[in-house]
Design a protein around this motif. Structure first.
Motif, mmCIF file in Angstrom:
data_model
loop_
_atom_site.group_PDB
_atom_site.id
_atom_site.type_symbol
_atom_site.label_atom_id
_atom_site.label_comp_id
_atom_site.label_asym_id
_atom_site.label_seq_id
_atom_site.Cartn_x
_atom_site.Cartn_y
_atom_site.Cartn_z
ATOM 1 N N THR A 54 -4.129 -10.679 29.381
ATOM 2 C CA THR A 54 -4.825 -11.554 30.421
ATOM 3 C C THR A 54 -6.367 -11.684 30.338
ATOM 4 N N LYS A 55 -6.981 -12.828 30.592
ATOM 5 C CA LYS A 55 -8.486 -12.492 30.917
ATOM 6 C C LYS A 55 -8.836 -12.483 32.481
ATOM 7 N N PHE A 56 -7.643 -12.397 33.135
ATOM 8 C CA PHE A 56 -7.732 -12.350 34.457
ATOM 9 C C PHE A 56 -6.779 -11.224 35.053
ATOM 10 N N GLY B 189 -19.033 -24.273 27.424
ATOM 11 C CA GLY B 189 -17.642 -24.538 27.432
ATOM 12 C C GLY B 189 -17.277 -25.834 28.002
ATOM 13 N N LYS B 190 -15.836 -25.775 28.429
ATOM 14 C CA LYS B 190 -15.179 -27.199 28.975
ATOM 15 C C LYS B 190 -15.983 -27.696 30.236
ATOM 16 N N LEU B 191 -16.620 -26.779 31.139
ATOM 17 C CA LEU B 191 -16.950 -27.425 32.186
ATOM 18 C C LEU B 191 -18.655 -27.982 32.008
ATOM 19 N N VAL C 249 -1.046 -13.861 31.397
ATOM 20 C CA VAL C 249 -1.392 -14.654 32.741
ATOM 21 C C VAL C 249 -2.632 -15.274 32.234
ATOM 22 N N ASP C 250 -2.547 -16.551 32.302
ATOM 23 C CA ASP C 250 -3.675 -17.568 31.521
ATOM 24 C C ASP C 250 -3.787 -18.961 32.178
ATOM 25 N N ILE C 251 -4.763 -19.625 31.916
ATOM 26 C CA ILE C 251 -4.970 -21.183 32.378
ATOM 27 C C ILE C 251 -3.948 -21.804 31.491
ATOM 28 N N VAL C 252 -3.489 -22.726 32.195
ATOM 29 C CA VAL C 252 -2.759 -23.993 31.586
ATOM 30 C C VAL C 252 -3.374 -25.219 31.882
ATOM 31 N N GLU C 253 -3.788 -26.117 31.142
ATOM 32 C CA GLU C 253 -4.417 -27.398 31.297
ATOM 33 C C GLU C 253 -3.514 -28.511 31.033
ATOM 34 N N THR C 254 -3.149 -28.751 29.851
ATOM 35 C CA THR C 254 -2.262 -29.739 29.212
ATOM 36 C C THR C 254 -0.951 -29.144 28.979
ATOM 37 N N GLY C 255 -1.045 -28.019 28.706
ATOM 38 C CA GLY C 255 0.297 -27.310 28.056
ATOM 39 C C GLY C 255 0.567 -27.037 26.864
ATOM 40 N N THR C 256 -0.562 -27.747 26.151
ATOM 41 C CA THR C 256 -0.552 -27.763 24.531
ATOM 42 C C THR C 256 -0.496 -26.339 24.081
ATOM 43 N N THR C 257 -1.575 -25.484 24.375
ATOM 44 C CA THR C 257 -1.240 -24.154 23.757
ATOM 45 C C THR C 257 0.001 -23.593 23.951
ATOM 46 N N LEU C 258 0.418 -23.547 24.928
ATOM 47 C CA LEU C 258 1.805 -22.984 25.260
ATOM 48 C C LEU C 258 2.884 -23.309 24.336
ATOM 49 N N LEU D 58 -7.978 -9.255 27.454
ATOM 50 C CA LEU D 58 -8.332 -9.935 26.311
ATOM 51 C C LEU D 58 -9.414 -10.847 26.796
ATOM 52 N N ASN D 59 -10.128 -11.398 25.677
ATOM 53 C CA ASN D 59 -11.163 -12.425 25.855
ATOM 54 C C ASN D 59 -10.891 -13.703 25.400
ATOM 55 N N GLY D 60 -9.904 -13.926 25.018
ATOM 56 C CA GLY D 60 -9.572 -15.336 24.543
ATOM 57 C C GLY D 60 -8.245 -15.355 23.565
ATOM 58 N N SER D 61 -7.676 -16.507 23.356
ATOM 59 C CA SER D 61 -6.469 -16.552 22.584
ATOM 60 C C SER D 61 -5.481 -15.837 23.200
ATOM 61 N N ILE D 62 -5.442 -15.824 24.460
ATOM 62 C CA ILE D 62 -4.369 -14.984 25.113
ATOM 63 C C ILE D 62 -2.706 -14.922 24.673
ATOM 64 N N GLU D 63 -2.720 -16.250 24.284
ATOM 65 C CA GLU D 63 -1.299 -16.639 24.030
ATOM 66 C C GLU D 63 -0.619 -15.859 22.678
ATOM 67 N N LEU D 64 -1.666 -15.204 22.155
ATOM 68 C CA LEU D 64 -1.170 -14.501 20.887
ATOM 69 C C LEU D 64 -0.665 -13.136 21.305
HETATM 70 C C1 PRP Z 1 -7.877 -22.021 27.602
HETATM 71 C C2 PRP Z 1 -6.771 -21.302 28.028
HETATM 72 C C3 PRP Z 1 -5.400 -21.629 27.047
HETATM 73 C C4 PRP Z 1 -5.769 -23.091 26.997
HETATM 74 C C5 PRP Z 1 -4.982 -23.655 27.945
HETATM 75 O O1 PRP Z 1 -8.398 -21.513 26.529
HETATM 76 O O2 PRP Z 1 -6.975 -19.774 27.667
HETATM 77 O O3 PRP Z 1 -5.552 -20.776 25.792
HETATM 78 O O4 PRP Z 1 -7.185 -23.231 27.059
HETATM 79 O O5 PRP Z 1 -5.188 -25.358 27.474
HETATM 80 P P1 PRP Z 1 -4.352 -26.181 27.280
HETATM 81 O O6 PRP Z 1 -2.967 -26.008 28.338
HETATM 82 O O7 PRP Z 1 -4.599 -27.683 27.647
HETATM 83 O O8 PRP Z 1 -3.531 -25.829 25.968
HETATM 84 P P2 PRP Z 1 -9.799 -21.942 26.088
HETATM 85 O O9 PRP Z 1 -9.807 -23.028 25.102
HETATM 86 O O10 PRP Z 1 -10.862 -21.897 26.971
HETATM 87 O O11 PRP Z 1 -10.159 -20.853 25.037
HETATM 88 P P3 PRP Z 1 -9.901 -19.181 24.966
HETATM 89 O O12 PRP Z 1 -8.567 -19.136 24.349
HETATM 90 O O13 PRP Z 1 -10.966 -18.752 23.961
HETATM 91 O O14 PRP Z 1 -9.897 -18.621 26.212
#
Ligand code: PRP
Length: 219
Positions: free
Chosen positions: A124-126, A16-18, A163-172, A146-152
């Motif tokens: 959440t995954k966490f 993955g990303k890392l 509760v999820d990771i935000v990196e760029t904010g694009t997914t939100l 959940l195991n992914g696509s948490i925003e769903l």
């Molecule tokens: C992670 C996280 C968000 C997204 C955030 O998902 O769960 O969905 O990245 O990144 P952003 O703020 O840059 O949009 P990941 O791509 O790891 O895949 P996953 O949904 O399968 O966990």
């Protein structure tokens, strides 16, 4: 693979990303192997000359390989490490893979205050980190793993928040969601098995210092 095999240093890298950033950084200090690629179907990649074994694992499993000594060291995000609760040494903050763990909600159904979400469902995954956060706010919640696509979650009515990771904010943004509470920052960490740290101290210490120097130079 023998646990604590003294001849080799075994390094767990997450898919993955890392992966790419970890492999690139390690290559700079001479820790690499032919065919070291995330796409490889080979799960153990060995550099016989330098006595290095790389194992390529699912991200969430890296702390497990390291805790049990199947890998001496590994690279993993602080978020996944904290969630795992695994008993490993954290040797170095590698600085990359910066992200934040946030609570987020559907903009269309936003409640006035954080406490208005008490006793609702969080996807959440966490779940462990989330529970610690909400307990700290005195909020009882129902956690849905959940195991992914948490925003769903909130979009399809599975949960009121995530509760999820935000990196760029694009997914939100693309899912009409908004972060409403900060939980923690995270970056990639170099982790180490506790026994390996003693048995292979010289090698692991040298590797850590070499990485530290490379990171200093890059600043
Ligand atoms: C992670 C996280 C968000 C997204 C955030 O998902 O769960 O969905 O990245 O990144 P952003 O703020 O840059 O949009 P990941 O791509 O790891 O895949 P996953 O949904 O399968 O966990």
């Amino acid at each position: 693979m023998a646990t604590h095999d003294n001849e080799y240093l075994t390094i767990a890298l997450p898919k993955g990303k890392l992966f790419g950033l970890s492999a690139d950084l390690l290559e700079k200090i001479g820790y690499t192997a032919e065919d070291l690629s995330e796409k490889s179907r080979k799960l153990v990649i060995t550099n016989e000359e330098k006595k290095i074994k790389f194992i390529i694992s699912k991200t969430a499993d890296v702390p497990t390989y390291v805790e049990y000594g199947a890998a001496d060291i590994g690279v993993i995000g602080k978020d996944v490490l904290m969630e795992s609760g695994k008993d490993v040494y954290e040797l170095l903050d590698l600085g990359f893979g910066k992200c934040h763990l946030m609570m987020a909600v559907d903009k269309n159904n936003k409640r006035e205050k954080l406490s208005d979400y008490a006793n609702t469902r969080v996807a959440t995954k966490f779940p462990h980190i989330a529970e610690k956060f909400f307990n700290g706010k005195g909020m009882q919640m129902e956690y849905i793993k959940l195991n992914g696509s948490i925003e769903l979650g909130p979009i399809v009515g599975l949960s009121e928040s995530i509760v999820d990771i935000v990196e760029t904010g694009t997914t939100l943004r693309e899912n009409n969601s908004e972060d409403i509470a900060f939980i923690m920052d995270a970056t990639a960490r170099l982790i180490c098995n506790r026994v390996s740290f003693k048995l292979k101290f010289e090698r692991i210490h040298q590797l850590t210092e070499d990485l530290r120097k490379i990171m200093e130079q890059a600043k």
